[in-house]
Write an enzyme that holds these catalytic residues in place. Structure first.
Site, short mmCIF file in Angstrom:
data_model
loop_
_atom_site.label_atom_id
_atom_site.label_comp_id
_atom_site.label_asym_id
_atom_site.label_seq_id
_atom_site.Cartn_x
_atom_site.Cartn_y
_atom_site.Cartn_z
N GLY A 40 0.83 -1.21 0.00
CA GLY A 40 0.00 0.00 0.00
C GLY A 40 0.87 1.26 0.00
O GLY A 40 0.62 2.21 -0.75
N HIS A 41 1.91 1.27 0.84
CA HIS A 41 2.82 2.43 0.87
C HIS A 41 3.54 2.58 -0.48
O HIS A 41 3.73 3.69 -0.98
CB HIS A 41 3.91 2.26 1.94
CG HIS A 41 3.40 2.25 3.35
ND1 HIS A 41 3.37 1.12 4.12
CD2 HIS A 41 2.91 3.24 4.12
CE1 HIS A 41 2.89 1.40 5.32
NE2 HIS A 41 2.60 2.69 5.35
N ARG A 193 -0.50 -2.82 10.95
CA ARG A 193 -1.06 -3.46 12.16
C ARG A 193 -1.63 -4.85 11.88
O ARG A 193 -1.94 -5.57 12.81
CB ARG A 193 -2.11 -2.54 12.79
CG ARG A 193 -1.47 -1.30 13.42
CD ARG A 193 -2.45 -0.51 14.26
NE ARG A 193 -1.78 0.48 15.09
CZ ARG A 193 -1.76 1.78 14.83
NH1 ARG A 193 -2.34 2.25 13.74
NH2 ARG A 193 -1.14 2.62 15.64
#
Ligand code: PAF
Length: 286
Positions: A40-41, A193
């Protein structure tokens, strides 16, 4: 693609490199992160690469956005792996300052940015002060880097709205670019997370996205009883083993409760599963 990437840890070193790029009129794109980078990053970095001339990524686990008893100490820190991944994704500069470099006063003496309303609801209600910490550090990073644009994930939908509003309210000359959530094959939104999930919890976790999709589908199909829909969805989450924090249908532009005439909506949820607090959202039109 693997290219030379400058690594700096201090504001003066950052400014020296950026100064050279600015002299050449290059448009600087900033991707603020807390590290432990996942696909995602890297998608944010690729988007920044497309629209900016130079891509700066910051990695800073920001203490002011964590509440007491939250996971600041446990938050995964994987700087060397992250640096390798950023090189591969085409970042030009990695800025990884220490806490003392970013915050030069004790926490109780810090100037903080507070956005009334938008930062007090949903995640802001369950994590008081969280968005003050986010707005403050993002504003400081904007001042340190002075980017022309900054890229953020839509997974943190409320955070993106907080940052857009702060940028507008404080007249910061930065274009804010949102990038759609990147998901695992089974629908789970990518998040650092997710590493807190045990194998059996990892199997349950994609249900959060499925339930949001079902809520959005029903509203799109004309269901008007939003209160009933939300309570059924929350009950289903609980049944599956989540401890829901909230599940809400809001107006996408400002997260206000929707009026019957509002068309652009978003369903958002936060729920604990084992040690992880998962958040997800789905913007949609009705
Ligand atoms: O989304 C994050 O990782 C953080 O909240 C951010 C925007 C980097 C600020 O610390």
């Amino acid at each position: 693609m693997s290219r030379t990437m400058v690594r700096v840890e201090t504001i003066p070193a950052l400014r020296r490199t950026l100064g050279e790029w600015r002299l050449r009129d290059e448009r600087i794109a900033l991707v603020p992160t807390m590290g432990n980078l996942h696909a995602g990053h890297l998608q944010l970095v690729r988007r920044a690469r497309e629209i900016g001339d130079r891509v700066v990524v910051s990695i800073f686990v920001n203490p002011t956005q964590f509440g007491e008893g939250e996971d600041f100490g446990a938050y995964p820190r994987t700087l060397e792996e992250d640096a390798q991944a950023l090189k591969g994704a085409g970042a030009d500069l990695l800025f990884s300052p220490s806490v003392a470099e970013v915050y030069r006063r004790p926490q109780e003496q810090l100037s903080l940015i507070h956005l009334p309303g938008i930062s007090e609801m949903l995640c802001g209600a369950s994590r008081p002060g969280h968005f003050d910490g986010v707005a403050t550090v993002v504003c400081k990073l904007f001042n340190m880097v002075q980017p022309g644009l900054a890229v953020f994930g839509e997974k943190d939908f409320q955070q993106l709205l907080v940052i857009r509003r702060m940028t507008e309210d404080l007249d910061l000359p930065v274009e804010i670019v949102g990038v759609p959530t990147v998901r695992e094959k089974d629908g789970l939104a990518m998040s650092s997370r997710n590493a807190y999930l045990r194998p059996e919890e990892r199997k349950i976790a994609p249900n959060l996205h499925r339930i949001l999709r079902e809520v959005a589908d029903k509203v799109r199909a004309g269901e008007g009883n939003l209160v009933g829909l939300k309570s059924i969805a929350r009950a289903e989450l609980t049944e599956l083993g989540f401890r829901p924090d909230y599940l809400e249908i809001r107006r996408a532009a400002d997260l206000a409760p929707p009026k019957p005439e509002d068309r652009r909506l978003v369903v958002l949820a936060a729920a604990h599963l084992g040690r992880a607090r998962l958040i997800d959202n789905l913007p949609f039109r009705r």
